[in-house]
Design a protein around this motif. Sequence first.
Motif, short mmCIF file in Angstrom:
data_model
loop_
_atom_site.label_atom_id
_atom_site.label_comp_id
_atom_site.label_asym_id
_atom_site.label_seq_id
_atom_site.Cartn_x
_atom_site.Cartn_y
_atom_site.Cartn_z
N SER A 143 0.83 -1.20 0.00
CA SER A 143 0.00 0.00 0.00
C SER A 143 0.87 1.26 0.00
O SER A 143 1.84 1.34 0.74
CB SER A 143 -0.91 0.03 1.23
N ASP A 169 0.36 5.04 0.89
CA ASP A 169 -0.56 5.93 1.58
C ASP A 169 -0.24 7.37 1.19
O ASP A 169 0.77 7.92 1.59
CB ASP A 169 -0.44 5.74 3.09
N ASP A 216 -1.49 10.04 2.15
CA ASP A 216 -1.42 11.00 3.25
C ASP A 216 0.03 11.32 3.56
O ASP A 216 0.34 12.34 4.15
CB ASP A 216 -2.09 10.43 4.52
N ARG A 217 0.93 10.42 3.16
CA ARG A 217 2.36 10.57 3.44
C ARG A 217 3.18 10.85 2.19
O ARG A 217 4.41 10.92 2.25
CB ARG A 217 2.88 9.30 4.10
N ILE A 220 -3.76 4.49 -1.64
CA ILE A 220 -4.87 4.88 -0.78
C ILE A 220 -4.76 6.34 -0.38
O ILE A 220 -3.68 6.93 -0.39
CB ILE A 220 -4.96 3.98 0.48
N ASN A 221 -5.89 6.92 -0.04
CA ASN A 221 -5.98 8.30 0.45
C ASN A 221 -5.54 9.35 -0.56
O ASN A 221 -5.02 10.40 -0.19
CB ASN A 221 -5.19 8.47 1.76
N THR A 254 -6.04 12.45 -2.87
CA THR A 254 -6.94 13.58 -3.01
C THR A 254 -7.19 13.80 -4.50
O THR A 254 -6.46 13.25 -5.35
CB THR A 254 -6.34 14.86 -2.40
N GLN A 309 -4.05 15.16 -5.96
CA GLN A 309 -3.02 14.13 -6.15
C GLN A 309 -3.37 13.21 -7.32
O GLN A 309 -2.48 12.74 -8.03
CB GLN A 309 -2.84 13.30 -4.88
N TYR A 352 -6.68 2.02 -6.84
CA TYR A 352 -6.47 3.27 -6.12
C TYR A 352 -7.82 3.76 -5.59
O TYR A 352 -8.86 3.41 -6.14
CB TYR A 352 -5.79 4.34 -6.97
N SER A 353 -7.74 4.50 -4.49
CA SER A 353 -8.97 5.01 -3.89
C SER A 353 -8.75 6.44 -3.45
O SER A 353 -7.65 6.82 -3.02
CB SER A 353 -9.41 4.15 -2.72
N LYS A 385 -9.41 9.71 -1.09
CA LYS A 385 -9.57 9.96 0.34
C LYS A 385 -11.03 10.29 0.64
O LYS A 385 -11.65 11.08 -0.04
CB LYS A 385 -8.67 11.12 0.75
N GLY A 386 -11.54 9.62 1.65
CA GLY A 386 -12.91 9.88 2.09
C GLY A 386 -13.96 9.09 1.33
O GLY A 386 -15.14 9.22 1.61
#
Length: 92
Positions: free
Chosen positions: A5, A7, A9-10, A55-56, A58, A61, A87-88, A90-91
């Motif tokens: 994965s 992430d 967010d990072r 994942i996560n 935006t 992104q 891929y997904s 965020k939210g």
Amino acid sequence: METISFDFDRIGTEKDFYTTAARQLKLPEHFGSNLDALWDVLTGHISLPVKIDFINLTMSQLETFSDVIAVFEDAAGELGDGFVFNYSLKGL
């Protein structure tokens, strides 16, 4: 099947992505950190079978990394069942 994965967010920049990719995918030190090098390692270096999730992400992104996503999608098409990419946002 191993799952890897990423992430987002990072991960904020292309440099962040390639640094993370080198670590997560256990790439050689000479990895070129560009789309062509990414294609080469996805289709010839990493151990299969593998599932890769982004994942996560935006919406921003999704646009920024659209070329990277396309390389992963193309690799999934090329490698068949041994390489799964998702891929997904965020939210969602």
